[in-house]
Design an enzyme around this catalytic site. Structure first.
Site, PDB file in Angstrom:
ATOM      1  N   GLU A 198      -3.225   7.901  -5.394  1.00  0.00           N
ATOM      2  CA  GLU A 198      -3.957   7.264  -6.734  1.00  0.00           C
ATOM      3  C   GLU A 198      -5.327   7.440  -7.067  1.00  0.00           C
ATOM      4  OE1 GLU A 198      -3.266   2.651  -5.895  1.00  0.00           O
ATOM      5  OE2 GLU A 198      -1.155   2.810  -5.381  1.00  0.00           O
ATOM      6  N   HIS A 238      -0.390   0.193  -9.864  1.00  0.00           N
ATOM      7  CA  HIS A 238      -0.944  -0.853  -8.818  1.00  0.00           C
ATOM      8  C   HIS A 238      -1.348  -2.247  -9.502  1.00  0.00           C
ATOM      9  CE1 HIS A 238      -4.008  -0.823  -4.865  1.00  0.00           C
ATOM     10  NE2 HIS A 238      -3.202  -2.255  -5.506  1.00  0.00           N
ATOM     11  N   ARG A 243       0.504  -0.840  -0.143  1.00  0.00           N
ATOM     12  CA  ARG A 243      -0.081   0.105   0.175  1.00  0.00           C
ATOM     13  C   ARG A 243       0.862   1.393  -0.457  1.00  0.00           C
ATOM     14  NH1 ARG A 243      -3.248  -2.310  -1.412  1.00  0.00           N
ATOM     15  NH2 ARG A 243      -5.504  -2.594  -1.519  1.00  0.00           N
TER      16      ARG A 243
HETATM   17  N1  LIG Z   1      -0.445  -4.135  -5.617  1.00  0.00           N
HETATM   18  C1  LIG Z   1      -1.173  -4.947  -5.103  1.00  0.00           C
HETATM   19  O1  LIG Z   1      -2.268  -5.164  -5.391  1.00  0.00           O
HETATM   20  C2  LIG Z   1      -2.194  -5.702  -3.674  1.00  0.00           C
HETATM   21  C3  LIG Z   1      -2.231  -7.018  -4.160  1.00  0.00           C
HETATM   22  C4  LIG Z   1      -3.003  -7.473  -3.199  1.00  0.00           C
HETATM   23  C5  LIG Z   1      -2.708  -7.643  -1.697  1.00  0.00           C
HETATM   24  N2  LIG Z   1      -1.969  -6.152  -1.269  1.00  0.00           N
HETATM   25  C6  LIG Z   1      -1.729  -5.144  -0.224  1.00  0.00           C
HETATM   26  O2  LIG Z   1      -0.792  -6.785   0.329  1.00  0.00           O
HETATM   27  C7  LIG Z   1      -0.938  -6.286   1.773  1.00  0.00           C
HETATM   28  C8  LIG Z   1      -0.592  -7.608   2.689  1.00  0.00           C
HETATM   29  O3  LIG Z   1      -1.838  -8.387   1.891  1.00  0.00           O
HETATM   30  P1  LIG Z   1      -1.898  -9.494   2.963  1.00  0.00           P
HETATM   31  O4  LIG Z   1      -3.052 -10.549   2.295  1.00  0.00           O
HETATM   32  O5  LIG Z   1      -0.660 -10.354   2.388  1.00  0.00           O
HETATM   33  O6  LIG Z   1      -2.113  -9.459   3.763  1.00  0.00           O
HETATM   34  P2  LIG Z   1      -2.093 -10.169   5.764  1.00  0.00           P
HETATM   35  O7  LIG Z   1      -3.038  -9.691   6.337  1.00  0.00           O
HETATM   36  O8  LIG Z   1      -2.076 -11.365   5.004  1.00  0.00           O
HETATM   37  O9  LIG Z   1      -1.112 -10.320   6.152  1.00  0.00           O
HETATM   38  C9  LIG Z   1       0.019  -8.805   6.405  1.00  0.00           C
HETATM   39  C10 LIG Z   1       0.269  -8.839   7.354  1.00  0.00           C
HETATM   40  O10 LIG Z   1       1.332  -7.306   8.240  1.00  0.00           O
HETATM   41  C11 LIG Z   1       1.550  -7.804   9.314  1.00  0.00           C
HETATM   42  N3  LIG Z   1       1.615  -6.295  10.012  1.00  0.00           N
HETATM   43  C12 LIG Z   1       1.035  -5.407  10.425  1.00  0.00           C
HETATM   44  N4  LIG Z   1       1.255  -4.794  11.368  1.00  0.00           N
HETATM   45  C13 LIG Z   1       2.257  -4.808  10.574  1.00  0.00           C
HETATM   46  C14 LIG Z   1       3.743  -3.907  11.006  1.00  0.00           C
HETATM   47  N5  LIG Z   1       3.288  -2.726  11.981  1.00  0.00           N
HETATM   48  N6  LIG Z   1       4.969  -5.112  10.944  1.00  0.00           N
HETATM   49  C15 LIG Z   1       4.764  -5.684  10.693  1.00  0.00           C
HETATM   50  N7  LIG Z   1       3.676  -6.538  10.031  1.00  0.00           N
HETATM   51  C16 LIG Z   1       2.923  -6.314  10.384  1.00  0.00           C
HETATM   52  C17 LIG Z   1       0.144  -8.835  10.020  1.00  0.00           C
HETATM   53  O11 LIG Z   1       0.624  -9.222  10.614  1.00  0.00           O
HETATM   54  C18 LIG Z   1       0.136  -9.796   9.021  1.00  0.00           C
HETATM   55  O12 LIG Z   1       0.892 -11.111   9.080  1.00  0.00           O
HETATM   56  C19 LIG Z   1      -2.253  -5.777   1.996  1.00  0.00           C
HETATM   57  O13 LIG Z   1      -1.793  -4.282   2.274  1.00  0.00           O
HETATM   58  C20 LIG Z   1      -2.912  -5.426   0.700  1.00  0.00           C
HETATM   59  O14 LIG Z   1      -3.939  -4.700   0.862  1.00  0.00           O
HETATM   60  C21 LIG Z   1      -2.114  -5.296  -2.783  1.00  0.00           C
HETATM   61  O1  LIG Z   2      -8.020  -4.179  -7.460  1.00  0.00           O
HETATM   62  C1  LIG Z   2      -7.007  -4.220  -7.109  1.00  0.00           C
HETATM   63  O2  LIG Z   2      -6.547  -4.298  -8.716  1.00  0.00           O
HETATM   64  C2  LIG Z   2      -6.372  -3.864  -6.075  1.00  0.00           C
HETATM   65  C3  LIG Z   2      -5.699  -4.770  -5.023  1.00  0.00           C
HETATM   66  C4  LIG Z   2      -5.049  -4.804  -4.039  1.00  0.00           C
HETATM   67  O3  LIG Z   2      -4.794  -3.958  -4.343  1.00  0.00           O
HETATM   68  C5  LIG Z   2      -6.024  -5.840  -2.099  1.00  0.00           C
HETATM   69  O4  LIG Z   2      -5.631  -5.090  -2.234  1.00  0.00           O
HETATM   70  O5  LIG Z   2      -6.391  -6.608  -2.661  1.00  0.00           O
END
Ligand SMILES: NC(=O)c1ccc[n+]([C@@H]2O[C@H](COP(=O)([O-])OP(=O)(O)OC[C@H]3O[C@@H](n4cnc5c(N)ncnc54)[C@H](O)[C@@H]3O)[C@@H](O)[C@H]2O)c1
Ligand SMILES: O=C(O)CC[C@@H](O)C(=O)O
Length: 528
Positions: free
Chosen positions: A262, A280, A233
């Protein structure tokens, strides 16, 4: 009855087949609406399905008088005002697993592109420059990847990095030595990770606690020439600090999929040749988009047909008759969880909640979930509620046990929370005093009488004359007003504690001075 569904972001057509197949639904896809147009359009819809573009604000929710469920085709729910949705009784569901693989693959693609300067070389070639000198990269083999946030995506990235023969070191508040060993990674604090990593990748949600987690100070402790990735994020990395760190040469490469604003408006970072970026796209694969759309569509259909959902982010599911009896204890349970979490600077492995007194005869599972919510929200933020708290705790490897006894030693009801970490067992007990609200009555083996709210200081000290006075004087000098103070000790002259309730949070420097006072063993601020 027809169930009206508005889809306001582009969703995979194959993925929404559960909706198309359902009887009695009217699906409207309008993916180019401005926020104003969406606000004018939303009223009358029962369900809204979005990805990350649509901002589901309080203003929008207030206009949606029929809305019952919001589906987020993806993980992050930071584009949805959960508080407002909950307040208006709207269930929010997401698709937590559907894009994990794609996000992890995108992260690896970014790491490899950055390490070998592939986008830069392609750009030069496209401008008809055959330049073989400017794009010398580095190998990944034997380099250390630091993973901050070791949830679903962080763990998948680690597994792939190990395939590239990288060493992996991770930090996550829920990562224990045992789990790290099982997953074949090293683990340490954020500082440990940042100090040793050649590549740093962040995979946390964006929370108050993770906003600018990677800032000027964080860059300072990193290795010279570190390369950094953000596919989680925008805002986890401070973009201004990153700009300066790249400019100064401290950071040799940055790969960004997400940005503080964004769609992106400030393109300054992209002027730097060391920075590569995508708009993204982490979840933008056919597979992920189909998978998240299927998951969220199935939950919307399930809600419509049976009233149940699988991936609720905010659903309060407490049976009414139980709710009435235990409702007064909800807040106390949550505060006990937060209190202990603030008190403990270690990863929880086991949690035991003991219910003593009349509560022992009731179904107290909602209270346990509320306690877990209080415990987990410090690190997982808004996504935790009393519906998903137990699931999330189990997912983090925390063993949760409930124990009951009708003997409550002088209290009508007593809730004791015990958390086991690698450093030992800590506990706190609370009760509701007739007509006087909630109290924490025991911390470890010390008897106290603390109102669990506001700003508290837990001070461990040696039971010696003058210590309490010195603490009071110092806080007075620091302009911190003490509202209440409790003292407890094990034996005369032995270890003792003070629980202070203060009118405003103490500055870090005040806490440091307090910690340095003679006979003080430690100071922990607790904010409830
Ligand atoms: N770029 C994209 O399109 C995209 C796609 C999918 C997910 N994401 C993002 O990726 C991130 C992770 O997703 P996920 O499915 O692995 O989530 P998840 O909930 O499985 O994992 C997140 C982890 O972060 C940890 N966390 C919280 N605070 C923390 C801190 N201060 N320091 C270290 N770790 C900490 C939590 O304990 C958790 O284990 C989310 O922000 C999600 O929105 C982005
Ligand atoms: O919708 C998307 O393409 C991004 C989703 C991604 O950031 C998520 O948090 O799952």
């Amino acid at each position: 009855m027809t169930f009206h569904i508005l889809i306001s972001d582009p969703l995979s057509e194959d993925g929404i087949y559960p909706l198309r197949q359902a009887n009695g639904v009217n699906i409207v896809m309008e993916t180019n609406l401005t926020p104003e147009q969406l606000a004018d359009r939303i009223d009358g819809f029962d369900a809204l399905i979005v990805r990350s573009q649509t901002q589901v604000t309080r203003e929008l929710i207030e206009k949606a008088s029929n809305l019952k469920i919001i589906g987020r085709a993806g993980v992050g729910v930071d584009n949805i005002d959960l508080e407002a949705a909950t307040e208006y009784g709207i269930i929010v569901v997401n698709a937590p697993d559907g894009n994990t693989n794609s996000a992890a693959e995108h992260t690896m693609a970014m790491i490899m592109s950055m390490a070998r300067k592939i986008p830069q070389a392609f750009h030069a070639l496209r401008n008809q420059q055959w330049d073989r000198k400017s794009f010398v990269g580095v190998e990944l083999k034997n380099k250390t990847l630091g993973v901050v946030g070791f949830g679903r995506i962080g763990q998948e990235v680690a597994a792939r990095a190990k395939g590239q023969r990288m060493n992996v070191i991770a930090y996550d508040p829920f990562l224990t030595a045992e789990r790290a060993e099982k997953l074949g990674v090293d683990f340490g604090s954020v500082e440990d990770v940042l100090k040793v990593a050649d590549f740093v990748t962040v995979h946390t949600p964006l929370l108050k606690e993770t906003k600018h987690l990677i800032n000027k100070q964080a860059f300072e402790i990193m290795k010279d020439g570190v390369q950094i990735v953000n596919c989680a994020r925008g805002g986890i990395i401070d973009e201004n600090a990153l700009y300066d760190a790249v400019k100064s040469g401290k950071v040799a490469g940055a790969a960004l999929d997400v940005f503080e604003q964004e769609p992106m408006v400030d393109f300054r970072l992209l002027d730097l040749p060391e920075v590569i970026a995508t708009p993204h796209l982490g979840a933008s694969t056919f597979e992920a988009q189909e998978s998240v759309a299927v998951d969220v569509s199935m939950d919307v259909v399930s809600y419509f047909t049976t009233g149940t959902v699988r991936n609720s982010v905010n659903l309060p599911s407490v049976p009414k008759e139980i709710m009435k009896k235990i409702e007064p204890y909800f807040d106390l349970s949550e505060r006990l969880g937060t209190f202990l979490t603030d008190l403990i600077d270690a990863t929880a492995e086991e949690v035991t909640v003991r219910y003593a007194g009349e509560l022992a005869n009731m179904d107290v599972r909602p209270l346990t979930r509320n306690m877990l919510k209080g415990m987990l929200k410090r690190h997982l933020g808004k996504q935790v509620n009393n519906v998903n708290a137990l699931y999330l705790a189990n997912q983090k490897g925390i063993v949760v046990t409930e124990q009951k006894t009708t003997e409550s030693k002088g209290f009508t009801n007593l809730i004791t929370v015990e958390i086991k970490t690698a450093e030992g067992i800590r506990k706190a007990a609370g009760t509701l005093l007739n007509g006087q609200g909630a109290r924490i009555v025991k911390v470890d083996d010390y008897l106290v009488d603390v109102v669990p709210e506001g700003h508290l200081l837990y001070v461990r000290h040696n039971d010696r004359p003058g210590v309490i006075g010195r603490v009071g004087t110092l806080l007075g000098q620091e302009n911190v007003n003490i509202a209440t103070m409790q003292v407890g000790r094990s034996i005369v002259g032995g270890d003792a504690i003070m629980m202070l309730s203060i009118d405003k949070p103490a500055e870090t420097s005040s806490l440091e001075q307090l910690g340095n006072l003679e006979e003080i063993q430690g100071v922990t601020p607790i904010n409830l």
